[in-house]
Design an enzyme around this catalytic site. Structure first.
Site, short mmCIF file in Angstrom:
data_model
loop_
_atom_site.label_atom_id
_atom_site.label_comp_id
_atom_site.label_asym_id
_atom_site.label_seq_id
_atom_site.Cartn_x
_atom_site.Cartn_y
_atom_site.Cartn_z
NE ARG A 57 -2.61 0.26 9.12
CZ ARG A 57 -1.64 -0.51 9.08
NH1 ARG A 57 -0.69 -0.29 8.34
NH2 ARG A 57 -1.69 -1.53 10.13
NE ARG B 106 0.82 2.21 -0.17
CZ ARG B 106 1.71 1.90 0.88
NH1 ARG B 106 1.57 2.29 2.10
NH2 ARG B 106 2.87 1.34 0.59
CB SER C 117 4.89 -5.96 9.75
OG SER C 117 5.99 -5.28 10.40
NE ARG D 34 -0.42 -4.44 1.51
CZ ARG D 34 0.52 -3.78 1.68
NH1 ARG D 34 1.67 -4.46 2.35
NH2 ARG D 34 0.55 -2.43 1.74
CD GLU E 235 4.91 -4.75 5.62
OE1 GLU E 235 5.45 -3.75 4.96
OE2 GLU E 235 4.39 -4.53 6.52
#
Length: 425
Positions: free
Chosen positions: A260, A275, A350, A389, A347
């Site tokens: 990403r 991130r 999801s 994560r 988070e």
RNA sequence: GGAGAGGUGGCCGAGUCGGUCGAAGGCGCUCGCCUGCUAAGCGAGUGAACGGGGUCAACCCGUUCCGAGGGUUCGAAUCCCUCCCUCUCCGCCA
């Protein structure tokens, strides 16, 4: 993608529903484009019918001089058809672009609200540990242990990349193996290993294109995109197919790296693994009958939660509000893991129900029974979990006063029996 | 990368010098008949999208679809161009 036929009759209701996402007027141009399309189509098809009829007569006539006049007239008709078709193509292109850039209708049970402050916490599991010392963030732990190196990763690639060594690298691999085994052996998912690069049609099927191209890494030659999540290739497995009803529900789990650009997130989460431009993720994807999708979302969420429960990591579950739900989703539950180093929930998964939004874009259908009309399936997916994560959560939650990190019990078989990560020589 | 072959309905596979081809034939599948059962046999049926009509449905009509996109023509699965994909051989390579 929303259903044009539905929009034709329920435009105001749809627009009102979309407005709960925070901005309205998505469909302002729909009515006009749609009626123009049908007008042009009607005229063009009428002329084509005539052309077909007359051409058949010409074909049966031996002496073409008898039909010379008709041939001349059909030449004109063909020209007119061409003009109409060209205009029609323009209108349809506009209509397609419009429909491809309108987000999904939020689920009627999703909390209504403008932003994440309206999200509803629905569950907490586990109790954050009390540390007798100041809990460190994972990047400090990882660098001190010699298992994470952000500086050299920057040299190799740039910011937002990581390099892991030894027990760090193995822990990442252990997590991938553990998650895949759990979902495939105990939760009924079939493991799948998809391509990590895909074409435009695939990216359009799940909703990344045409609207979010700037978030994606792109290869010019050939024209490929690096996947931002396994959702993309796995959901598209059945693109342009009609699935036999007996096969449903279909459940896949896949490990892939995810790429990403994180454009627009400058300055956020600049330290550590949170991130990254490249990260590992184990994904869960389902294809189900429409009437089953709410229940399937609940079970998918439970499957993802199981990973954290097995790892004994505290977390909470958040029901995203209409303003915070992603473009393609109708309903989303986020799982947020407790991170002691930052004293906050972050988070880590999801889980979403897309209903028929992706299925319509990608044309993924099923037939209830022999001879029945094909219907769109509902697609769902969720992280099960974001591996990087999860590693962050383990480092921070399992850290010890001496800076070492205990290995969660369920991962020890995947770590060659290792119980504790200590500084690498 | 070089040379060659090919992409037709769920599958296999015909499509003649362009004309009545949504497309022969076979398999599969569905329904019916027949048969102690099964198999075989007989008969019928068997794609999708879009638009229109409708007792708004399991119905009718039209258009489109023979890898994708363009072109020639009154008319193209059939001719021409571009692209994509698959296969075979050679080279290279994990």
């Amino acid at each position: 993608m929303l259903d044009s036929k539905y929009l034709r009759d329920n435009l105001d209701a749809a627009e009102a529903r979309l407005a709960t996402r925070g901005q309205g007027a998505y469909l302002a141009a729909f009515r006009d484009l749609d009626s123009r399309r049908r007008e042009l189509l009607g005229e063009a098809e009428g002329l084509k019918a005539e052309k077909n009829r007359v051409s058949a007569v010409i074909g049966q006539t031996k002496d073409k001089s008898q039909v010379a006049g008709e041939i001349v007239r059909m030449k004109e008709v063909s020209g007119r058809i061409k003009t109409l078709d060209d205009t029609l193509k323009e209108v349809e292109a506009e209509l397609d672009l419009l429909l491809l850039t309108v987000p999904n209708l939020p689920h009627e049970e999703a909390p209504v609200g403008a932003d994440e402050s309206a999200n509803r916490e629905v569950k907490r599991w586990g109790t954050p540990a009390e540390f007798a010392f100041a809990a460190k963030p994972h990047w400090e732990l990882g660098e001190a242990l010699g298992i994470l190196d952000f500086e050299r990763a920057g040299k190799l690639a740039g910011a937002r990349f990581a390099l892991s060594f030894g027990a760090g690298a193995r822990l990442e691999r252990a997590l991938i193996g553990f998650m895949l085994d759990l979902h495939s052996e105990r939760h009924g998912y079939t493991e799948v290993l998809p391509p990590f690069m895909v074409n435009r049609a695939t990216m359009t099927g799940t909703g990344q294109l045409p609207k979010f191209e700037s978030d994606l890494f792109h290869l010019d030659d050939p024209d490929y995109f690096l996947i931002p999540t396994a959702e993309v290739p796995v959901t598209n497995i059945y693109r342009d197919e009609i699935i036999a009803a007996a096969q449903l529900p279909i459940r896949f789990t896949a490990y892939t790296p995810c790429f990403r650009k994180e454009a627009g997130s400058y300055g956020k989460d600049t330290r550590g693994l949170i991130r990254q431009h490249q990260f590992n993720k184990v994904e869960l994807v389902k294809f189900v009958r429409p009437e089953e999708s709410d229940l399937e979302l609940a079970s998918l969420l439970a499957d993802a939660e199981t990973v954290l429960q097995q790892l004994e990591l505290p977390y909470r579950v958040v029901d995203l509000c209409t303003g915070d739900i992603g473009f393609s989703a109708a309903r989303t539950f986020d799982i947020e893991v407790w991170l002691p180093g930052q004293a906050t929930y972050r988070e880590i998964s999801s889980c979403s129900n897309f209903r028929d939004f992706q299925a319509r874009r990608a044309s993924i259908r099923f037939r209830r029974e022999e001879g029945a009309k094909p219907e769109f399936v509902h697609t769902l997916n969720g992280s099960g979990l974001a591996v990087g994560r999860t590693l962050v959560a383990i480092l921070e939650n399992y850290q010890q006063a001496d800076g070492s990190v205990l290995v969660p019990t369920v991962l020890r078989p995947y770590m060659g029996g290792l119980e504790r990560i200590t500084p690498r020589k």
